[in-house]
Motif scaffolding. Structure first.
Motif, PDB file in Angstrom:
ATOM      1  N   THR A 237       0.838  -1.201   0.000  1.00  0.00           N
ATOM      2  CA  THR A 237       0.000   0.000   0.000  1.00  0.00           C
ATOM      3  C   THR A 237       0.872   1.248   0.000  1.00  0.00           C
ATOM      4  N   LYS A 238       0.270   2.362  -0.358  1.00  0.00           N
ATOM      5  CA  LYS A 238       0.996   3.634  -0.355  1.00  0.00           C
ATOM      6  C   LYS A 238       1.445   4.004   1.052  1.00  0.00           C
ATOM      7  N   VAL A 239       0.593   3.758   2.056  1.00  0.00           N
ATOM      8  CA  VAL A 239       0.952   4.068   3.448  1.00  0.00           C
ATOM      9  C   VAL A 239       2.206   3.300   3.849  1.00  0.00           C
ATOM     10  N   ILE A 240       2.255   2.020   3.544  1.00  0.00           N
ATOM     11  CA  ILE A 240       3.415   1.201   3.899  1.00  0.00           C
ATOM     12  C   ILE A 240       4.647   1.664   3.132  1.00  0.00           C
ATOM     13  N   ARG A 241       4.485   1.895   1.835  1.00  0.00           N
ATOM     14  CA  ARG A 241       5.642   2.312   1.025  1.00  0.00           C
ATOM     15  C   ARG A 241       6.224   3.623   1.522  1.00  0.00           C
ATOM     16  N   ASN A 242       5.368   4.555   1.929  1.00  0.00           N
ATOM     17  CA  ASN A 242       5.846   5.858   2.408  1.00  0.00           C
ATOM     18  C   ASN A 242       6.589   5.758   3.738  1.00  0.00           C
ATOM     19  N   LEU A 243       6.321   4.712   4.499  1.00  0.00           N
ATOM     20  CA  LEU A 243       6.958   4.561   5.817  1.00  0.00           C
ATOM     21  C   LEU A 243       8.163   3.629   5.780  1.00  0.00           C
ATOM     22  N   GLY A 295       4.949   1.506  12.875  1.00  0.00           N
ATOM     23  CA  GLY A 295       3.689   1.148  13.520  1.00  0.00           C
ATOM     24  C   GLY A 295       2.892   2.366  13.919  1.00  0.00           C
ATOM     25  N   GLY A 296       3.589   3.403  14.406  1.00  0.00           N
ATOM     26  CA  GLY A 296       2.898   4.625  14.795  1.00  0.00           C
ATOM     27  C   GLY A 296       2.211   5.296  13.611  1.00  0.00           C
ATOM     28  N   GLY A 297       2.900   5.316  12.465  1.00  0.00           N
ATOM     29  CA  GLY A 297       2.319   5.910  11.269  1.00  0.00           C
ATOM     30  C   GLY A 297       1.115   5.140  10.761  1.00  0.00           C
ATOM     31  N   VAL A 298       1.209   3.809  10.785  1.00  0.00           N
ATOM     32  CA  VAL A 298       0.091   2.967  10.376  1.00  0.00           C
ATOM     33  C   VAL A 298      -1.103   3.195  11.309  1.00  0.00           C
ATOM     34  N   ALA A 299      -0.836   3.200  12.620  1.00  0.00           N
ATOM     35  CA  ALA A 299      -1.919   3.377  13.597  1.00  0.00           C
ATOM     36  C   ALA A 299      -2.602   4.724  13.418  1.00  0.00           C
ATOM     37  N   GLU A 300      -1.813   5.774  13.237  1.00  0.00           N
ATOM     38  CA  GLU A 300      -2.390   7.111  13.093  1.00  0.00           C
ATOM     39  C   GLU A 300      -3.277   7.197  11.846  1.00  0.00           C
ATOM     40  N   TYR A 301      -2.803   6.685  10.732  1.00  0.00           N
ATOM     41  CA  TYR A 301      -3.556   6.791   9.490  1.00  0.00           C
ATOM     42  C   TYR A 301      -4.863   6.004   9.549  1.00  0.00           C
ATOM     43  N   TYR A 302      -4.775   4.739   9.977  1.00  0.00           N
ATOM     44  CA  TYR A 302      -5.966   3.890   9.919  1.00  0.00           C
ATOM     45  C   TYR A 302      -6.932   4.142  11.073  1.00  0.00           C
ATOM     46  N   SER A 303      -6.445   4.651  12.192  1.00  0.00           N
ATOM     47  CA  SER A 303      -7.364   5.032  13.271  1.00  0.00           C
ATOM     48  C   SER A 303      -8.234   6.201  12.828  1.00  0.00           C
ATOM     49  N   LYS A 304      -7.599   7.197  12.202  1.00  0.00           N
ATOM     50  CA  LYS A 304      -8.361   8.347  11.700  1.00  0.00           C
ATOM     51  C   LYS A 304      -9.326   7.916  10.599  1.00  0.00           C
ATOM     52  N   LEU A 305      -8.852   7.036   9.726  1.00  0.00           N
ATOM     53  CA  LEU A 305      -9.705   6.553   8.643  1.00  0.00           C
ATOM     54  C   LEU A 305     -10.920   5.810   9.200  1.00  0.00           C
ATOM     55  N   ALA A 306     -10.687   4.965  10.193  1.00  0.00           N
ATOM     56  CA  ALA A 306     -11.792   4.210  10.793  1.00  0.00           C
ATOM     57  C   ALA A 306     -12.821   5.153  11.404  1.00  0.00           C
ATOM     58  N   MET A 307     -12.349   6.219  12.064  1.00  0.00           N
ATOM     59  CA  MET A 307     -13.282   7.155  12.695  1.00  0.00           C
ATOM     60  C   MET A 307     -14.046   7.976  11.666  1.00  0.00           C
ATOM     61  N   GLN A 308     -13.476   8.154  10.474  1.00  0.00           N
ATOM     62  CA  GLN A 308     -14.187   8.854   9.410  1.00  0.00           C
ATOM     63  C   GLN A 308     -15.272   7.969   8.797  1.00  0.00           C
ATOM     64  N   ILE A 309     -14.975   6.666   8.710  1.00  0.00           N
ATOM     65  CA  ILE A 309     -15.894   5.737   8.052  1.00  0.00           C
ATOM     66  C   ILE A 309     -16.976   5.236   9.003  1.00  0.00           C
ATOM     67  N   THR A 310     -16.557   4.872  10.212  1.00  0.00           N
ATOM     68  CA  THR A 310     -17.479   4.297  11.203  1.00  0.00           C
ATOM     69  C   THR A 310     -17.767   5.347  12.267  1.00  0.00           C
ATOM     70  N   ARG A 311     -18.935   5.960  12.195  1.00  0.00           N
ATOM     71  CA  ARG A 311     -19.289   7.034  13.128  1.00  0.00           C
ATOM     72  C   ARG A 311     -19.987   6.441  14.347  1.00  0.00           C
ATOM     73  N   LEU A 312     -19.448   6.762  15.527  1.00  0.00           N
ATOM     74  CA  LEU A 312     -19.982   6.247  16.787  1.00  0.00           C
ATOM     75  C   LEU A 312     -20.236   7.402  17.746  1.00  0.00           C
ATOM     76  N   PRO A 313     -21.028   7.181  18.799  1.00  0.00           N
ATOM     77  CA  PRO A 313     -21.188   8.212  19.826  1.00  0.00           C
ATOM     78  C   PRO A 313     -19.837   8.649  20.379  1.00  0.00           C
ATOM     79  N   LYS A 314     -19.775   9.863  20.888  1.00  0.00           N
ATOM     80  CA  LYS A 314     -18.516  10.474  21.310  1.00  0.00           C
ATOM     81  C   LYS A 314     -17.701   9.597  22.247  1.00  0.00           C
ATOM     82  N   GLU A 315     -18.382   8.963  23.214  1.00  0.00           N
ATOM     83  CA  GLU A 315     -17.639   8.162  24.205  1.00  0.00           C
ATOM     84  C   GLU A 315     -17.015   6.912  23.602  1.00  0.00           C
TER      85      GLU A 315
END
Length: 508
Positions: A237-243, A295-315
């Motif tokens: 993936t582009k994320v992996i290649r960039n890191l 690992g930090g870069g992967v976590a940051e990218y996909y955590s943000k992506l998951a929160m954009q795609i899967t919307r949950l209550p604030k807590e």
């Protein structure tokens, strides 16, 4: 007659500066005459170096010094370009990793359920309210199947540290894996008497200072074995290649916070077929670190992506998941598993270099991940993804390491396969104090006193990792006797950690 190579043949590769031409010629003929290289292989190595001098400057290889000179030129915008004729000598590109063609995940809003899934809590009296609340929220996700809370648990982001969560087989939660993907323990046991500390303390200290680097600037020039960087998944993936370049530079280094490399004494307490070491005391090397900036870069990218795609209550926002049947979920799963391989290689670099410096080979190596997700099957046949965020795998055939603190013992354990705990155990003692509170309330004199009492020599480190910020490891171990059998006790003696001025944001 010995085969040689001429300067004219080397200059086919590029416009090499006159002051470096003699070095190129000398090294080329050394490769041919002493290392058995063919002309084509020698020119191929030079071609690869010209294409990426930085890589060869930061690794242990036969052209290391020459690569450093070329990298310096590149930094001065005087890069020696590989000619089209020179590219002929490059080895063929390895096949690229091909992802399954999956559809992208559709954005959707989800509510928490009213289902109050039962789950087992170990050491309830030692766990803060915030961690219990986070676990309750996690088990209210519509994808949650089962969970457990380990006795070292404390509040984190999304899933508490020490939390274990099983979700449906097609869902993975990046924040339930954690920021430091595949954070890992590794122990090497040497057949050397424990009194070696008294006989050779300076040698042991030197092996740590010479073969470890910590923190954001921790980059290692010489590698013992860089083969992990040849895995085809680095092209996925582009994320992996960039890191990848950062991952290569940091291979063999450690993070900050509670990460360490330390010498100690291991006392084997029980005969066990998996551990397979006779009872007694041995010299041992223990390390704790993860997948670094990769690992930090992967976590940051996909955590943000998951929160954009899967919307949950604030807590529950940090518990957003990715669907494993989509492009995004497949990408994260590949990256997470690659981070696991990379974290393991990081530890092996450190242990192999230190073993070489010591002139010994370990008689046993024990290691395990925590901060990872595994495909698993529950006893009723349900297929799940088990997230262990700061929890040690503890199946019946799992050996694991549960550390204490810089001045307190750690334990080598064998899992008992407790189904209520989802085959898990604690990953350490667990914090009782935040880093900020520790830095504001603990003094250097109080830390020094504890270290003197425990006969521990600390290199680096800071007040936020003082022994006083952790739960009593004996109490934590006693709270999980249903989960593990203790096989050995590790007592730290010489501890290397990040210097106080090399801090990164850490969750644990």
């Amino acid at each position: 007659m010995e085969t040689t190579i001429s300067l004219e043949e080397i200059l086919i590769l590029g416009d090499i500066p006159e002051n470096l031409q003699g070095n190129f010629l000398r090294i080329a003929n050394g490769l041919i005459q002493k290392a058995g290289y063919s002309q084509e292989k020698a020119l191929g190595l030079f071609a690869q170096m010209l294409l990426n001098p930085k890589k060869y400057a930061y690794s242990k290889n036969k052209v290391n010094n020459l690569a450093k000179d070329l990298f310096e030129l590149e930094k001065q915008n005087k890069k020696v370009m590989l000619t089209e004729a020179g590219k002929v000598f490059l080895p063929p590109e390895p096949p690229a990793y091909v992802l399954d063609q999956k559809a992208s995940q559709t954005k959707a809003v989800f509510e928490l359920t009213d289902n109050d899934l039962p789950y087992q809590i170990y050491g309830l009296e030692h766990i803060e309210e915030g961690a219990l609340k986070q676990m309750k929220t996690a088990l209210s996700l519509p994808i949650s199947v089962a969970g457990a809370l380990m006795p070292d648990a404390h509040q984190g982001y999304g899933l508490p540290i020490g939390g274990v969560l099983a979700t449906t087989s097609n869902t993975v939660i990046p924040y339930a894996v954690g920021v430091d993907i595949a954070c890992r323990m590794c122990l090497s046991v040497f057949d050397i008497r424990s009194d070696f500390f008294k006989r050779q303390p300076h040698l042991l200290q030197r092996t740590l200072t010479d073969n470890t680097k910590f923190g954001m600037g921790g980059e290692i020039a010489h590698k013992f074995d860089e083969s992990v960087m040849d895995k085809v998944e680095w092209t996925a993936t582009k994320v992996i290649r960039n890191l990848k370049d950062k991952a290569y530079r940091q291979l063999g280094s450690s993070g900050t916070g509670n990460h360490f490399v330390e010498w100690g004494i291991i006392e084997v307490l029980a005969d066990d077929d998996l551990l397979a070491i006779p009872k007694g005391e041995y010299l041992a090397l223990l390390s704790h670190s993860g997948s670094r900036g990769f690992g930090g870069g992967v976590a940051e990218y996909y955590s943000k992506l998951a929160m954009q795609i899967t919307r949950l209550p604030k807590e529950a926002a940090h518990l957003a998941w990715l669907d494993m049947n989509t492009q995004e979920g497949q990408e994260y799963w590949i990256a997470m598993n690659l981070a696991g391989d990379y974290a393991s290689a990081n530890h092996h670099e450190i242990h192999n270099k230190i073993a070489k410096a010591l002139g010994e080979q370990p008689i046993k190596r024990v290691e395990n991940h925590h901060n990872f997700a595994w495909k698993d099957t529950l006893t009723d046949g349900t297929e799940v993804i088990v997230h262990r965020k700061g929890a040690t795998p503890a199946g019946p055939n799992d050996l694991g390491i549960i550390p204490g603190s810089m001045a307190d013992p750690g334990f080598i354990v064998r899992g008992r396969g407790a189904t209520a705990a989802l085959n898990s155990a604690s990953h350490g003692a667990g914090r009782v104090m935040s880093r900020t509170k520790a830095l504001n309330s603990i003094t250097q004199s109080s830390l020094k006193k504890v270290l003197q009492e425990k006969d521990v020599h600390l290199i680096g480190g800071d007040l936020d990792e003082a022994p006083m910020v952790y739960k009593n490891i004996g109490t934590v171990i006693a709270a999980q006797t249903d989960l593990i059998d203790v096989l050995a006790r590790f007592t730290p003696k010489i501890v290397r950690m990040a210097d106080a001025n090399r801090k990164e944001k850490r969750e644990d």
